[in-house]
Design a protein around this motif. Structure first.
Motif, PDB file in Angstrom:
ATOM      1  N   GLY A 265      17.522  57.722 -36.175  1.00  0.00           N
ATOM      2  CA  GLY A 265      18.411  57.592 -37.458  1.00  0.00           C
ATOM      3  C   GLY A 265      18.120  59.351 -37.964  1.00  0.00           C
ATOM      4  N   ALA A 266      17.184  59.074 -37.533  1.00  0.00           N
ATOM      5  CA  ALA A 266      16.919  61.140 -38.241  1.00  0.00           C
ATOM      6  C   ALA A 266      17.182  61.907 -36.314  1.00  0.00           C
ATOM      7  CB  ALA A 266      14.655  61.113 -37.959  1.00  0.00           C
ATOM      8  N   GLY A 267      17.407  61.379 -35.386  1.00  0.00           N
ATOM      9  CA  GLY A 267      18.184  61.472 -34.149  1.00  0.00           C
ATOM     10  C   GLY A 267      16.801  62.630 -33.717  1.00  0.00           C
ATOM     11  N   ALA A 306      27.214  64.463 -41.938  1.00  0.00           N
ATOM     12  CA  ALA A 306      25.742  65.022 -41.565  1.00  0.00           C
ATOM     13  C   ALA A 306      25.262  65.136 -42.355  1.00  0.00           C
ATOM     14  CB  ALA A 306      26.374  65.720 -40.284  1.00  0.00           C
ATOM     15  N   ARG A 307      25.510  66.050 -43.728  1.00  0.00           N
ATOM     16  CA  ARG A 307      24.608  66.610 -44.780  1.00  0.00           C
ATOM     17  C   ARG A 307      23.653  65.454 -45.157  1.00  0.00           C
ATOM     18  NH1 ARG A 307      25.118  71.966 -45.512  1.00  0.00           N
ATOM     19  NH2 ARG A 307      24.654  72.816 -43.604  1.00  0.00           N
ATOM     20  N   VAL A 308      24.857  63.933 -45.857  1.00  0.00           N
ATOM     21  CA  VAL A 308      24.401  62.733 -46.249  1.00  0.00           C
ATOM     22  C   VAL A 308      23.353  62.170 -45.412  1.00  0.00           C
ATOM     23  CG1 VAL A 308      25.117  60.459 -47.526  1.00  0.00           C
ATOM     24  CG2 VAL A 308      26.475  62.687 -47.633  1.00  0.00           C
ATOM     25  N   ASN A 309      23.236  62.286 -44.123  1.00  0.00           N
ATOM     26  CA  ASN A 309      23.246  61.679 -43.157  1.00  0.00           C
ATOM     27  C   ASN A 309      21.389  62.080 -43.377  1.00  0.00           C
ATOM     28  OD1 ASN A 309      24.843  59.724 -42.516  1.00  0.00           O
ATOM     29  ND2 ASN A 309      24.605  60.587 -40.338  1.00  0.00           N
ATOM     30  N   GLY A 310      21.392  63.468 -43.158  1.00  0.00           N
ATOM     31  CA  GLY A 310      20.088  64.080 -43.279  1.00  0.00           C
ATOM     32  C   GLY A 310      19.022  63.733 -44.220  1.00  0.00           C
ATOM     33  N   TYR A 311      19.902  63.850 -45.816  1.00  0.00           N
ATOM     34  CA  TYR A 311      19.405  63.513 -46.819  1.00  0.00           C
ATOM     35  C   TYR A 311      18.240  62.123 -46.946  1.00  0.00           C
ATOM     36  CZ  TYR A 311      21.545  67.409 -48.512  1.00  0.00           C
ATOM     37  OH  TYR A 311      21.416  69.091 -48.426  1.00  0.00           O
ATOM     38  N   GLN A 314      15.757  61.923 -44.384  1.00  0.00           N
ATOM     39  CA  GLN A 314      14.421  62.617 -44.834  1.00  0.00           C
ATOM     40  C   GLN A 314      13.960  61.600 -45.523  1.00  0.00           C
ATOM     41  OE1 GLN A 314      14.054  65.410 -43.227  1.00  0.00           O
ATOM     42  NE2 GLN A 314      12.196  65.046 -43.974  1.00  0.00           N
ATOM     43  N   ARG A 315      14.525  60.829 -46.800  1.00  0.00           N
ATOM     44  CA  ARG A 315      14.182  60.014 -47.332  1.00  0.00           C
ATOM     45  C   ARG A 315      13.273  59.157 -46.285  1.00  0.00           C
ATOM     46  NH1 ARG A 315      18.162  60.064 -50.455  1.00  0.00           N
ATOM     47  NH2 ARG A 315      19.260  57.485 -49.910  1.00  0.00           N
ATOM     48  N   ALA A 316      13.863  58.202 -46.332  1.00  0.00           N
ATOM     49  CA  ALA A 316      12.951  57.159 -45.070  1.00  0.00           C
ATOM     50  C   ALA A 316      11.629  57.975 -44.114  1.00  0.00           C
ATOM     51  CB  ALA A 316      13.769  56.830 -44.012  1.00  0.00           C
ATOM     52  N   LEU A 317      11.572  59.029 -44.246  1.00  0.00           N
ATOM     53  CA  LEU A 317      10.891  59.677 -42.401  1.00  0.00           C
ATOM     54  C   LEU A 317       9.616  60.255 -44.101  1.00  0.00           C
ATOM     55  CD1 LEU A 317      11.972  61.830 -39.996  1.00  0.00           C
ATOM     56  CD2 LEU A 317      11.400  59.537 -39.652  1.00  0.00           C
ATOM     57  N   ASP A 318      10.126  60.360 -45.241  1.00  0.00           N
ATOM     58  CA  ASP A 318       9.350  60.919 -45.623  1.00  0.00           C
ATOM     59  C   ASP A 318       7.801  59.814 -46.014  1.00  0.00           C
ATOM     60  OD1 ASP A 318       9.866  63.417 -45.672  1.00  0.00           O
ATOM     61  OD2 ASP A 318      10.927  63.624 -47.734  1.00  0.00           O
ATOM     62  N   ARG A 319       9.215  58.526 -46.348  1.00  0.00           N
ATOM     63  CA  ARG A 319       8.124  56.679 -46.493  1.00  0.00           C
ATOM     64  C   ARG A 319       7.386  57.270 -45.817  1.00  0.00           C
ATOM     65  NH1 ARG A 319      11.521  51.984 -48.937  1.00  0.00           N
ATOM     66  NH2 ARG A 319       9.303  51.077 -48.673  1.00  0.00           N
ATOM     67  N   ILE A 320       7.504  56.919 -44.577  1.00  0.00           N
ATOM     68  CA  ILE A 320       6.911  56.868 -43.152  1.00  0.00           C
ATOM     69  C   ILE A 320       5.419  57.045 -43.858  1.00  0.00           C
ATOM     70  CG2 ILE A 320       6.571  56.875 -40.551  1.00  0.00           C
ATOM     71  CD1 ILE A 320       9.157  55.702 -40.727  1.00  0.00           C
ATOM     72  N   ARG A 321       5.876  58.602 -43.382  1.00  0.00           N
ATOM     73  CA  ARG A 321       4.564  60.373 -43.511  1.00  0.00           C
ATOM     74  C   ARG A 321       3.910  59.749 -44.266  1.00  0.00           C
ATOM     75  NH1 ARG A 321       9.281  65.166 -40.926  1.00  0.00           N
ATOM     76  NH2 ARG A 321       9.060  64.194 -39.086  1.00  0.00           N
TER      77      ARG A 321
END
Ligand SMILES: Cc1cc2nc3c(=O)[nH]c(=O)nc-3n(C[C@H](O)[C@H](O)[C@H](O)COP(=O)(O)OP(=O)(O)OC[C@H]3O[C@@H](n4cnc5c(N)ncnc54)[C@H](O)[C@@H]3O)c2cc1C
Length: 423
Positions: A265-267, A306-311, A314-321
Motif C-alpha cells: 500500500g505504501a508503494g 495518488a495524494r489520497v493514497n499517500g495520506y 502514511q496513517r497505516a504505516l505510522d500505526r505500525i511504526r
C-alpha cells in the motif's frame, strides 16, 4: 522515546549522508527524454548483476546501521534508536535526496519478516535475526503460498513434525520472491492435521542454506525470474526458530500479511505512487497532449488518487511504526494502491498505443511495456483484489462472513481449497 529533537536528528542524518553518499544533483531529477527510460515493476537482472547489486545494498545497510540509523523505530537491545515514525519519515525523505544503492532486496525481510519475528519470535530468535536483518547481514523471504494454497492459505500442506528439540519440514512452496538470494525464510507449516485448518499451523524461521532446501527459479512474462519454487525435503529446524505458539501459526501469518499489505500500500515494492504519475504527466507534455481536456481529466484523477493514497498509507504505516498491531483497514490501502497502479497502466497504454508493443526506438514508449506487464502482479501479491474486498466487507463493514463448514472440521477430513485468507 525521543531523546533527540527532530531538527538535531535531521542534522545528524544530513551529515551522515554527506559523508557516505553523493547528493543527487537537482537537474538529475526526472526530465522526459533524458537518461534511461527503463520503468518496471520487477528487477530484471542476470545473476551476476543481481549479486553485485545485493553486495552494494548490504554494504549501504551496514554503513547505516553502524551509524545508528539502521532501525530508527526499533528497540535499542537490537540496535534500534527507539524513535517515533516521524523520525523514520525524516530519514526517508533526506535519504531520497542522495544516490544510495537500491534497497529493494530488504523489502520482504524488513517490511514483513522482521516485524513478525519481533512480535512472535522466541528471545533466541530475536537475538539471532533482528540485528542481522536490519544491518543487512542477512536477507529474508516469505514462504507462504503453495500450489494448492494461495488465497486459501490455510489449506497449506507443507508439514512440520517435532523430533526432540528440532522440527522436520517437508513440502513445497511457490511464488517465493527473492528465495534465490535469501539466507532465511519465514514459513508457515501444518503441525497438526487433526485440528481445523486454521488451528493446526505453526510459523518457523528456516535456514535457506540448510540441507534439503532446493530453490528453482520461475520465469515470468516480463522476462525476468523474480520468483521461485522452493522444495523442502526433511529440513531440520531448531525449536528456538518457531514463531508464536505451536498450532497458532495463523496469527503469525496474519501479522506478516498485514505488514505486507502496508508495504504494498505504501508503494514500497512498486512504482505505483506519485513517481509514476509525474512520469505520465511529463509524457503527455512531451506528446503535446497536455491541452486535451480528456487527458487532463484522466491525469487529475491520477494525481488526486495518488495524494489520497499517500495520506492513507502514511496513517497505516505510522500505526505500525509506533508499535500498534496492523489492522484490517490496511487492506483498503493495498486495494487503493493497486487500483492506482492499474489506472496509471491503463492511461499509459491508451496514450502510447501501438508503440507499447513494438519497439520503434522512441524514448519513453516501448519502455513502459515492462511496467504494464508487471503491474497485474500487484493485484495478486499480498492478497488478490477479490480477497481484499472480502476482508474489507467482513472486517471493516461488518458484513456476514462467507459461508463454509471447513473452519471446524479436522484438516485431514477436508477437501482443501474452499476458504480464504479472510477466514
Ligand atoms: C508479484 C508477486 C509476488 C509474490 N510473492 C510471494 C512471496 O514472496 N511469497 C509467497 O508466499 N507468495 C508470493 N506470491 C503469491 C501470492 O501470495 C498468491 O499468488 C496469492 O495469494 C493468490 O494465490 P493464488 O495465486 O494461488 O491464486 P488463487 O487463490 O487460486 O486465486 C485465483 C483467483 O480466484 C480469486 N479468488 C480466490 N478466492 C476467492 C474468494 N474467496 N472470493 C473471491 N475471489 C476469490 C482470486 O482473487 C484470483 O482471481 C506472490 C505473487 C505475486 C503476484
Amino acid at each position: 522515546m525521543a531523546v533527540i529533537g527532530i531538527e538535531e536528528f535531521q542534522t545528524e542524518v544530513t551529515s551522515f549522508l554527506k559523508a557516505n553518499a553523493e547528493e543527487k544533483p537537482a537537474e538529475e531529477r526526472f526530465v522526459w527524454g533524458r537518461g534511461s527510460d527503463k520503468v518496471s515493476m520487477f528487477e530484471e537482472r542476470d545473476q551476476a548483476a543481481e549479486q553485485a547489486a545485493l553486495a552494494a545494498a548490504k554494504s549501504w545497510r551496514a554503513t547505516r546501521f553502524d551509524a545508528g540509523l539502521g532501525w530508527i523505530t526499533g528497540p535499542d537491545e537490537y540496535g534500534g534508536r527507539q524513535l517515533s515514525a516521524a523520525y523514520q519519515r525524516a530519514y526517508d525523505h533526506l535519504e531520497s535526496l542522495y544516490d544510495v544503492p537500491n534497497q529493494s532486496f530488504f523489502l520482504i525481510g524488513l517490511g514483513m519478516v522482521a516485524p513478525t519475528i519481533l512480535a512472535h519470535g522466541t528471545p533466541a530468535a530475536k537475538a539471532a535475526y533482528l540485528r542481522a536483518l536490519y544491518r543487512g547481514d542477512i536477507v529474508a523471504c516469505q514462504l507462504f503460498s503453495e500450489p494448492g494454497a494461495g488465497s486459501d492459505l490455510a489449506s497449506l500442506q507443507t508439514r512440520a513434525e517435532r523430533d526432540g528439540e528440532e522440527w522436520v519440514l517437508s513440502g513445497q512452496k511457490v511464488w517465493t520472491s527473492g528465495a534465490q538470494y535469501s539466507d532465511i525464510g519465514e514459513i508457515i507449516a501444518r503441525t497438526d492435521p487433526d485440528l481445523p485448518k486454521h488451528q493446526g499451523l505453526t510459523g518457523f524461521i528456516v535456514d535457506m542454506r540448510a540441507p534439503g532446501v532446493e530453490v528453482r527459479p520461475l520465469r515470468q512474462m516480463t522476462g525476468g525470474a523474480s520468483f521461485n519454487e522452493v522444495f523442502f525435503n526433511e529440513v531440520r529446524i531448531p525449536d528456538d526458530d518457531h514463531l508464536g505458539d505451536v498450532n497458532n501459526g495463523w496469527a503469525v501469518a496474519l501479522t506478516t500479511l498485514m505488514n505486507e499489505r502496508a508495504a504494498i500500500g505504501a508503494g514500497a515494492g512498486s512504482g505505483g505512487g506519485v513517481g509514476l504519475v509525474v512520469r505520465a504527466i511529463e509524457m503527455t507534455r512531451a506528446f503535446g497532449l497536455d491541452d486535451d481536456p480528456l487527458v487532463r481529466q484522466a491525469l487529475a484523477d491520477l494525481v488526486i488518487r495518488a495524494r489520497v493514497n499517500g495520506y492513507t498509507n502514511q496513517r497505516a504505516l505510522d500505526r505500525i511504526r509506533s508499535g500498534q498491531t496492523p489492522g484490517p483497514e490496511l487492506s483498503i490501502a493495498k486495494l487503493a494502491s493497486t487500483q492506482l497502479s492499474m489506472r496509471v497502466s491503463d492511461f499509459v497504454s491508451r496514450v502510447v498505443g501501438p508503440k507499447l508493443v513494438v519497439d520503434t526506438g522512441e524514448w519513453g514508449t516501448y519502455a513502459w511495456a515492462q511496467l504494464v506487464m508487471g503491474i497485474p502482479g500487484l493485484r495478486i501479491a499480498g492478497g488478490s483484489d477479490e480477497v481484499m474486498r472480502n476482508i474489507v466487507g467482513e472486517r471493516v463493514l461488518g458484513l456476514p462472513k462467507e459461508p463454509g463448514i471447513d473452519t471446524t472440521s479436522p484438516f485431514r477430513d477436508l477437501k482443501v481449497g474452499t476458504q480464504t485468507q479472510s477466514a
